[in-house]
Design an enzyme around this catalytic site. Sequence first.
Site, PDB file in Angstrom:
ATOM      1  N   CYS A   2      46.541  48.441  46.909  1.00  0.00           N
ATOM      2  CA  CYS A   2      47.154  49.597  47.558  1.00  0.00           C
ATOM      3  C   CYS A   2      47.241  50.802  46.619  1.00  0.00           C
ATOM      4  O   CYS A   2      47.357  50.640  45.404  1.00  0.00           O
ATOM      5  CB  CYS A   2      48.566  49.249  47.995  1.00  0.00           C
ATOM      6  N   ARG A  27      39.888  51.377  44.573  1.00  0.00           N
ATOM      7  CA  ARG A  27      40.752  50.223  44.363  1.00  0.00           C
ATOM      8  C   ARG A  27      40.586  49.177  45.464  1.00  0.00           C
ATOM      9  O   ARG A  27      41.028  48.047  45.310  1.00  0.00           O
ATOM     10  CB  ARG A  27      42.213  50.674  44.326  1.00  0.00           C
ATOM     11  N   TRP A  74      45.971  47.459  51.097  1.00  0.00           N
ATOM     12  CA  TRP A  74      45.176  46.234  50.968  1.00  0.00           C
ATOM     13  C   TRP A  74      46.096  45.124  51.440  1.00  0.00           C
ATOM     14  O   TRP A  74      47.126  44.844  50.816  1.00  0.00           O
ATOM     15  CB  TRP A  74      44.774  46.037  49.513  1.00  0.00           C
ATOM     16  N   ASN A  99      53.666  49.972  47.346  1.00  0.00           N
ATOM     17  CA  ASN A  99      52.756  49.020  46.695  1.00  0.00           C
ATOM     18  C   ASN A  99      53.605  47.898  46.141  1.00  0.00           C
ATOM     19  O   ASN A  99      54.676  48.162  45.609  1.00  0.00           O
ATOM     20  CB  ASN A  99      52.038  49.658  45.496  1.00  0.00           C
ATOM     21  N   GLY A 100      53.095  46.686  46.215  1.00  0.00           N
ATOM     22  CA  GLY A 100      53.833  45.557  45.648  1.00  0.00           C
ATOM     23  C   GLY A 100      54.203  44.554  46.720  1.00  0.00           C
ATOM     24  O   GLY A 100      53.704  44.618  47.850  1.00  0.00           O
ATOM     25  N   GLU A 484      29.531  34.516  35.190  1.00  0.00           N
ATOM     26  CA  GLU A 484      29.708  35.924  35.538  1.00  0.00           C
ATOM     27  C   GLU A 484      28.618  36.386  36.512  1.00  0.00           C
ATOM     28  O   GLU A 484      28.891  37.133  37.458  1.00  0.00           O
ATOM     29  CB  GLU A 484      29.722  36.764  34.247  1.00  0.00           C
ATOM     30  N   LYS A 488      29.354  37.895  40.207  1.00  0.00           N
ATOM     31  CA  LYS A 488      28.840  39.204  40.649  1.00  0.00           C
ATOM     32  C   LYS A 488      28.121  39.051  41.985  1.00  0.00           C
ATOM     33  O   LYS A 488      28.335  39.825  42.910  1.00  0.00           O
ATOM     34  CB  LYS A 488      27.861  39.805  39.632  1.00  0.00           C
ATOM     35  N   GLU A 491      30.569  38.195  44.946  1.00  0.00           N
ATOM     36  CA  GLU A 491      31.571  39.178  45.376  1.00  0.00           C
ATOM     37  C   GLU A 491      30.970  40.385  46.091  1.00  0.00           C
ATOM     38  O   GLU A 491      31.623  40.950  46.956  1.00  0.00           O
ATOM     39  CB  GLU A 491      32.523  39.585  44.250  1.00  0.00           C
ATOM     40  N   HIS A 507      24.840  15.638  36.897  1.00  0.00           N
ATOM     41  CA  HIS A 507      26.101  14.954  37.194  1.00  0.00           C
ATOM     42  C   HIS A 507      26.643  15.348  38.559  1.00  0.00           C
ATOM     43  O   HIS A 507      27.822  15.114  38.843  1.00  0.00           O
ATOM     44  CB  HIS A 507      27.129  15.247  36.096  1.00  0.00           C
ATOM     45  N   LYS A 606      40.135  46.507  43.637  1.00  0.00           N
ATOM     46  CA  LYS A 606      39.732  46.747  42.253  1.00  0.00           C
ATOM     47  C   LYS A 606      40.786  46.243  41.277  1.00  0.00           C
ATOM     48  O   LYS A 606      40.485  45.571  40.315  1.00  0.00           O
ATOM     49  CB  LYS A 606      39.497  48.254  42.057  1.00  0.00           C
TER      50      LYS A 606
HETATM   51  O1  M6R Z   1      41.606  44.461  35.568  1.00  0.00           O
HETATM   52  P1  M6R Z   1      41.309  43.044  35.200  1.00  0.00           P
HETATM   53  O2  M6R Z   1      40.204  42.906  34.218  1.00  0.00           O
HETATM   54  O3  M6R Z   1      42.545  42.309  34.729  1.00  0.00           O
HETATM   55  O4  M6R Z   1      40.845  42.342  36.535  1.00  0.00           O
HETATM   56  C1  M6R Z   1      40.591  40.967  36.584  1.00  0.00           C
HETATM   57  C2  M6R Z   1      39.814  40.598  37.823  1.00  0.00           C
HETATM   58  O5  M6R Z   1      40.542  40.911  38.967  1.00  0.00           O
HETATM   59  C3  M6R Z   1      38.453  41.287  37.874  1.00  0.00           C
HETATM   60  O6  M6R Z   1      37.698  41.023  36.739  1.00  0.00           O
HETATM   61  C4  M6R Z   1      37.666  40.813  39.117  1.00  0.00           C
HETATM   62  O7  M6R Z   1      37.342  39.465  38.980  1.00  0.00           O
HETATM   63  C5  M6R Z   1      36.418  41.671  39.327  1.00  0.00           C
HETATM   64  N1  M6R Z   1      36.304  42.034  40.711  1.00  0.00           N
HETATM   65  C6  M6R Z   1      35.163  40.979  38.964  1.00  0.00           C
HETATM   66  O8  M6R Z   1      34.045  41.769  39.194  1.00  0.00           O
END
Ligand code: M6R
Length: 611
Positions: A2, A27, A74, A99-100, A484, A488, A491, A507, A606
Amino acid sequence: MCGIVAAVSYRNVVPTLLEGLRRLEYRGYDSCGVATVADGKLQRARSVARVHELAEQCEEDGVAGQTGIAHTRWATHGAPEVCNAHPLVSRDHVALVHNGIIENHEEIRRQLQDKGYVFTSQTDTEVIAHLVNDCYEDDLLKAVMKAVGFLKGSYAIAVIASDEPHRVIAARQGSPMVLGIGEGENLVASDAMAIGGVTDQIVYLSEGDVVDLKPDAWTVYAREGEDGAFMPVEREIRVVHAYAGAVELGPYRHFMQKEIFEQPRAVSDTLEGVAAISPTLFGGNAEDIFKQTKRLLFLACGTSYYAALTAKYWIEELAGIPCDVEIASEYRYRVSVPDPDTLVVTISQSGETADTLAALRHARDALGMQKTLTICNVATSAMVHESLLSYITRAGVEIGVASTKAFTTQLTALYLLALTLAKLNGRLNAAKEEEELKRLRHLPVAMSAVLALEPQVMAWAERFAVKQDALFLGRGVHYPIALEGALKLKEISYIHAEAYPAGELKHGPLALVDNTMPVVTVAPNDSLLEKLKSNMQEVRARGGELYVCADGDSVIDTVDGMHVIRLPENYGRLSPILHCVALQLLAYHTSVSKGTDVDKPRNLAKSVTVE
Ligand code: M6R
């Protein structure tokens, strides 16, 4: 996550609010809204579409005013529907954005329902709007101060009332908020970038602050003294050049693409000023702390967690210090064995991720682990503020939800940490230090050479775009890079992707391999390459199609069903920083081919500032 923007001015604030929301779009959000006070009445527009559609709606409905609040939501409590979008209004009198998460919202809701308040949403936020209204006598500031005393959980709120047309009251606890001081107008927002087009005079509000904004005045209040009454307090005004241009795409199609291509610059900036390997890079008193360090505990989420996993390989090999790596959201709730000599290292792009922040506080406050270091991209963030030591990466603002340049700059900082600990442990002599520094400084050039492989990766992406699943394999320090790469891809392209250390294939996951399964293999020319080649044969024998990221000198016989991209240089221990770039490009172009929303993938935010 948010986002909030609110303003009180002598001019119509709606364009400022909408521009602020546009700057917060990165965000992630699923609905948005604006409310103003004009002629003693509240006006409101809300939408489950994008901010530019909300702007059209404001235009059509004539939503305007010199005082207003705005929000991108969000969804946490209640579906992403208009009825749950902020601002939430109480009895046409109070409008509020939040927010929160309010943890005791059900209890307060029941009390307010008993008093006759009617709820029109499933949100926890509506509870605050009615609560402020219920606390209201003749002064919005007093009403907010009273209301926040009943709240448990985290909040950043901005509130307006129909009978106080030149006033916004804001408050924060556990969710970030900044105050922006303009000329004849004052603002609050979730981050400085949202209001960077209006002012560079920024106050970072502290936990528990309540702020009273009028066009020509602002006052911050905090609980002071034994009775905890709110009193006016001083807060430092900082000049924050809120990333002019960071929200511009330039020649790129998406922010993610722009950020992938910014990586040579970001790494080079992160290394700026590193003349020698020294603990002072991490803060004045780092040397003493590092010398007492017997173990490291990394806490992070998502991509930052994979940076920590990579660092474990480097630190254990170079410095000979054992490292534990934990997912922050798990660590904060499990029973673990505290060790005061352990250095707790949090890694975060934003520095505001709720789980990582809570894990840091848990380690420090509940478990008494006082030695803390944060690797972070935001110098003003809570995590940096709350850690003894820090290293600020210089990635610049990262807009794309999928983290790219934050990751490679985190890796750069973590490699410096490994070298620093190695030097303090007598495992890095002057000649070796010079060689390592030279290699680090050449890294941006090597990254640019990987970026030049984009056309080859695009050809792979065309084939991935029609797939449902993918496997990623790596060994050793490249296993976190496989993780990673899979993150990527999933997501932003929504393709189901899993990563394994290649030795684990037999395994279990080998059962998934058939001629429909693409298997991405990170295959640098290192000591594990021969082992990896055996794993690749296991895949080919089951018909799996191999997509191999190799080095120029990796000896690999290409056979049918095997596609190889060769990175120009073998980069030794720093090779993960190059190989991850190729995998970022693969995810990006697969997403583009599929037509998914690259920068704002569904369901994701974000900056995850709620649990
Ligand atoms: O701001 P941060 O690095 O603490 O965020 C952690 C994760 O939320 C962030 O890396 C998330 O996994 C990304 N969307 C990955 O691309």
